[in-house]
Structures are given as structure tokens and as C-alpha cells.
Design a protein around this motif. Structure first.
Motif, PDB file in Angstrom:
ATOM      1  N   CYS A  66      40.274  35.786  45.578  1.00 47.45           N
ATOM      2  CA  CYS A  66      40.043  36.513  44.604  1.00 47.45           C
ATOM      3  C   CYS A  66      40.317  36.161  42.963  1.00 47.45           C
ATOM      4  O   CYS A  66      41.083  35.409  43.109  1.00 47.45           O
ATOM      5  N   GLN A  67      39.689  36.236  42.191  1.00 50.53           N
ATOM      6  CA  GLN A  67      39.691  36.229  40.624  1.00 50.53           C
ATOM      7  C   GLN A  67      41.104  36.932  40.460  1.00 50.53           C
ATOM      8  O   GLN A  67      42.428  35.588  39.435  1.00 50.53           O
ATOM      9  N   GLY A  68      41.816  37.604  40.693  1.00 55.96           N
ATOM     10  CA  GLY A  68      42.786  37.833  40.532  1.00 55.96           C
ATOM     11  C   GLY A  68      43.271  38.735  39.624  1.00 55.96           C
ATOM     12  O   GLY A  68      43.152  39.790  39.794  1.00 55.96           O
ATOM     13  N   ARG A 106      42.912  43.122  49.015  1.00 56.96           N
ATOM     14  CA  ARG A 106      41.833  42.847  48.982  1.00 56.96           C
ATOM     15  C   ARG A 106      41.790  43.138  50.617  1.00 56.96           C
ATOM     16  O   ARG A 106      41.001  42.967  50.906  1.00 56.96           O
ATOM     17  N   ASP A 138      34.982  38.450  42.987  1.00 59.71           N
ATOM     18  CA  ASP A 138      35.820  37.651  44.221  1.00 59.71           C
ATOM     19  C   ASP A 138      35.608  36.118  43.491  1.00 59.71           C
ATOM     20  O   ASP A 138      34.394  35.766  43.704  1.00 59.71           O
ATOM     21  N   SER A 161      42.174  34.390  49.978  1.00 58.09           N
ATOM     22  CA  SER A 161      43.516  35.185  48.806  1.00 58.09           C
ATOM     23  C   SER A 161      43.025  35.309  47.593  1.00 58.09           C
ATOM     24  O   SER A 161      40.989  34.946  47.289  1.00 58.09           O
ATOM     25  N   HIS A 162      43.260  35.884  46.922  1.00 55.16           N
ATOM     26  CA  HIS A 162      43.660  35.317  45.595  1.00 55.16           C
ATOM     27  C   HIS A 162      43.660  34.379  44.648  1.00 55.16           C
ATOM     28  O   HIS A 162      44.268  33.397  45.598  1.00 55.16           O
ATOM     29  N   GLN A 209      38.706  44.271  38.443  1.00 59.10           N
ATOM     30  CA  GLN A 209      37.375  44.326  39.929  1.00 59.10           C
ATOM     31  C   GLN A 209      36.768  45.117  39.558  1.00 59.10           C
ATOM     32  O   GLN A 209      36.977  46.913  40.380  1.00 59.10           O
ATOM     33  N   LEU A 266      47.886  41.471  41.013  1.00 57.96           N
ATOM     34  CA  LEU A 266      46.760  41.507  41.944  1.00 57.96           C
ATOM     35  C   LEU A 266      46.502  42.614  42.971  1.00 57.96           C
ATOM     36  O   LEU A 266      47.757  43.105  43.290  1.00 57.96           O
TER      37      LEU A 266
END
Length: 485
Positions: free
Chosen positions: A355-357, A254, A377, A311-312, A361, A251
Motif C-alpha cells: 500500500c502507498q501508505g 489494510r 494500493d 503490506s504498505h 486512501q 498508516l
């Protein structure tokens, strides 16, 4: 009547009480529980024990919190059960319900009307409604069923009482028609002026309201949660930036999350919440923080609890900085009525910017500000609490991305804080504010993409933060409130 032992378990106690209730008691209880139990579930209830089971499943009644059960028995005038089964006097209930009633004044109005009507008057009302409601909905029905059917058909609601007044007039019950008029007036002027009992009093109430408006009344607007105290409660912000040590999944850090945390800190401090920001928590540390809050931070004086998770994440979960998952359902469960009795019947609000993680991105240029860069995100958090009095706000709808500016924070948090700053001084309730957030974000155009936030709620009343804030236009550019996407 036999006095029950106060240390009896919950299920045996409810079973004993249900055995003492009459059929007419059950009709009354079902009607008063409308809004706390879905109508389709109420339709399947044939015995009081079934109703109590529904209320327990929804955590409206629990071993730690019998306040709603006490109120129900008090409202249906079963003072004997209140005294012998729950060791509570009518005088104690009258005092308690002055500030902590959970059945709305509107529902109590309909209940009192239903109880006052005579059998031949009910039959006349059914006859008058034969061309308005389906015939199969009128056969062998109680007055409670008729009122519920009128609500279902949108003939009747809290702000739409003309049809009910006409019916009362048709059956010669001007006393009940005046009771409805009194409710309409007190609904407009606020609950601090509820002792208007006749036409002259109605006029006096309206005149007082025009001459002495109260923009920030001490008493909460009718049908809203009580929000009083020097501080309203805790606002916990979990702000995860550093994911370099994540082991279970790769990950990225952010970027821009600090702006989100600053904006949330600013607005909720103005709303009289105690702010607690926790940075870079692993999944286990998130759980430990929630458990600590449940046990040591929350007390009976808290009017509300707010938790913001930055967060993710992926669908239904957020990630700790170690890459381990924490289901959203687990986070909210710490604060349900069973696990956190101090917050039973009080609003619990969660805002999720996660966030998608694991997907790449990519920077996304924005049409109206093409020099800025955004990252994708968050899948939405759709594992929501089944308990009462929760609201979960999510940055986006199912299977869609949301966007976070790499320097100044997320579109969702910015818009949320902006709308709170603008609308809270106007006494606008939170659901209306979140609808404005949806509207504003939906109007933004990304290159080939859009973003649509979503919120899910089991709130039973309006949630209004009663704190005046400075007008958004008076804030200087560059202050922490002025987060940009």
C-alpha cells in the motif's frame, strides 16, 4: 601443470586460471556466457580475467558456488584446469551436468557447430551473409561473432534455425545440418528422447510423440528450471494488516489483505510449496524472518523460493507494522547466490502487493461492479535484484496506484492466483502467466483510472510449476481461491 591449492582465495584462483587460457579459449568462453552476461559487457571483455570479473559481479560465479566455472572449463575441453585448479574430474562433471547444466542445449548446439567448421567454411559463410548483415559486422570476425550477429539481427534463435541449416548445406556440412534437425526434433518431443541421430530416428521420435504424448513428463521441458521433489520449496507470505502501532508514519489498517493471503496459500499449496504465513511483522521482524529462512529453512533440496509481501509501502520499500521501511533490495539480497548458496542457480520469486501508505486512501467505485469499494494500493517496488534467477512481480508500474478491495483483496493478487490456477496445468511458464495478468488487469476500467502491473526478471530459464491443478471452472463459488477485487 602445477596443481593449485584448493584453499586459494577466489580472485587469485580466477587470475591463475585466466593466465592458462588461450585466445581461442576466451572466444569460446564469451560465446558460452551469452545469456549470463549482457552482450555490451561481453564486447568490452578482452581478457579472461575481465570475463570472470563480470561473472562474479553478477554472482554467477562465487566462492561458494563454482559450478558454472567448472561447466565452462568442461565445455571448452580444458580438463587439465578442471582437474588441477578445481579438483574435479571429467567423470564427475558428466554426472553433474546430467541434471544441473546451466548452459542451454541451444547454446551448446551453436558452440559445437562453430568448433566443427573449418576456416575456409567460415569464410564461405561470411561471404554468403554479406548481403544480409552489415559489412562492418563481418570484417575480421570469428564464427562466434557471426553467430551472435545473426542472433542480434533475428536471423537465428532457438526456434528459428532454417537460416543456419541453409548455411550448413551451402558449405557442404550435411552432418551439421542433421545435428540441427536432431535438436529441432528433441526440442519438440522433450529432452527425455534426445538420442535421435539420423533421419530415421527423427521420424521415430515424432511418431512416438504422437502416439504417446506425455502431458506431465518427469523431465523438465528443455531450457526450464528443474522443479522436482515432494515439495518444491517454501512460500513465505508476509501479511501485514494492523498498523495502529506504527510510530514513524501514520498508516491505516489494510482491509481485505486476509483474502489475498488465503488465495496465495491455496494456490501455492496446490503447487506443492510449504506455506508459512507471518502476520503483522515490524521492519526488524521482517529482516529477522528473512535471515532465519536463509539460515535454517532453505536447503539444497529446495527447487524454488517464493516470497509474497502484503503490506504498505512506497517506491522501493515496504513498511513494517511499526512504520519503518525495509528496502525491497534488502529482502532479495538475503537469497542471492552469495548469501544463500543453497538457492544458487535456482529461481527466487517475489510478489509485492504494498500500500502507498501516506496518501489519503479514497474509495473508488468500479464500473463493472459499482457496489464495491476499493482503496488505493502501492507505489511500485523498483529496487530490483541484480543477481541471477530472480523475478519480482509488482502490482503496478512506476508512480501509479493499484487497488485493493476492502473485503475481498487486491485486484493484482486475485488475477495472479486465477491465472496460476488456469495456466499451470497447461505447463505454461511463469513469465507468460504474468503477461496474461498484465493483459487482464489492463482491460479493467475504473472510474477515470486504470491499473497496469509490472514484473522484472533475471531468470535464465523458463519457470514452469509442474503440478496439475483442477480447472478453475470446477471450483465452487465462495472458495478461498475465488478472491474478487
Amino acid at each position: 601443470m602445477k596443481r593449485y591449492s584448493t584453499d586459494m582465495g577466489l580472485n587469485p584462483l580466477l587470475l591463475r586460471i585466466s593466465g592458462e587460457l588461450t585466445t581461442s579459449n576466451l572466444w569460446s568462453l564469451k560465446f558460452l556466457c551469452t545469456g549470463h552476461v549482457l552482450l555490451k559487457d561481453l564486447e568490452r571483455v578482452n581478457e579472461a580475467k575481465d570475463l570472470f570479473r563480470c561473472l562474479c559481479e553478477k554472482d554467477v560465479i562465487s566462492k561458494e558456488d563454482l559450478s558454472f566455472l567448472k561447466e565452462l572449463l568442461f565445455r571448452i575441453k580444458r580438463r587439465d584446469l578442471l582437474r588441477n585448479a578445481l579438483d574435479t574430474t571429467s567423470e564427475e562433471m558428466e554426472k553433474e551436468l546430467q541434471n544441473n547444466a546451466r548452459i542451454s542445449l541451444y547454446r551448446l548446439l551453436l558452440f559445437s557447430i562453430a568448433e566443427d567448421l573449418l576456416k575456409n567454411q567460415v569464410e564461405h559463410i561470411i561471404f554468403l551473409l554479406r548481403d544480409t548483415l552489415p559489412s562492418n559486422k563481418l570484417e575480421k570476425r570469428t564464427i562466434f561473432d557471426i553467430l551472435l550477429e545473426m542472433e542480434t539481427s533475428d536471423l537465428l534463435r532457438e526456434d528459428k534455425l532454417d537460416s543456419l541449416k541453409d548455411l550448413m548445406k551451402s558449405v557442404g556440412r550435411n552432418d551439421l545440418m542433421n545435428k540441427i534437425k536432431t535438436f529441432e526434433v528433441t526440442r519438440k518431443v522433450g529432452p527425455q528422447q534426445e538420442n535421435c541421430t539420423d533421419e530415421k530416428s527423427h521420424a521415430q521420435c515424432e511418431r512416438r510423440q504422437r502416439e504417446s504424448p506425455s502431458p506431465l513428463p518427469e523431465v523438465e521441458p528443455q531450457g526450464s528450471y528443474m522443479m522436482r521433489g515432494e515439495t518444491l520449496g517454501h512460500c513465505l507470505i508476509i501479511n501485514n494488516f494492523d498498523f495502529e502501532k506504527s510510530t514513524t508514519i501514520r498508516l491505516k489498517n489494510r482491509k481485505g489483505t486476509e483474502a489475498d493471503a488465503e488465495a496465495l496459500t491455496e494456490i501455492f499449496r496446490r503447487l506443492r510449496f510449504t506455506i508459512d504465513e507471518r502476520k503483522d511483522l515490524t521492519a526488524e521482524a521482517i529482516r529477522q524472518t528473512m535471515e532465519s529462512y536463509r539460515k535454517t529453512k532453505i536447503d539444497k533440496d529446495n527447487a524454488c523460493f517464493v516470497c509474497c509481501v502484503l503490506s504498505h509501502g512506497k517506491r522501493g520499500t515496504v513498511y513494517g507494522t511499526d512504520g519503518s521501511e525495509v528496502p525491497i533490495k534488502d529482502l532479495t539480497a538475503f537469497f542471492n547466490g552469495r548469501n544463500c548458496p543453497s538457492l544458487a542457480g535456482k529461481p527466487k520469486v517475489f510478489f509485492i502487493q504494498a500500500c502507498q501508505g501516506h496518501d489519503p486512501q479514497h474509495g473508488v467505485p468500479v464500473e463493472e461492479d459499482s457496489g464495491d469499494v476499493y482503496e488505493s494500493d502501492a507505489h511500485p517496488m523498483l529496487s530490483l535484484p541484480i543477481d541471477a534467477d530472480f523475478l519480482v512481480g509488482m502490482a503496478t508500474v512506476e508512480d501509479c496506484e493499484s487497488y485493493r478491495h476492502i473485503q475481498t483483496g487486491s485486484m493484482y493478487i486475485r488475477c495472479l492466483c486465477d491465472q496460476l490456477a488456469i495456466q499451470c496445468p497447461r505447463r505454461v511458464d511463469l513469465l507468460t502467466i504474468l503477461t496474461e495478468v498484465n493483459k487482464e488487469l489492463a482491460s479493467k476500467v475504473l472510474v477515470g483510472k486504470k491499473q497496469m502491473p509490472e514484473f522484472r526478471t533475471t531468470l535464465r530459464k523458463k519457470l514452469i510449476f509442474p503440478v496439475p491443478l483442477p480447472d478453475r471452472n470446477t471450483l465452487e463459488a465462495g472458495e478461498s481461491m475465488d478472491v474478487s477485487t
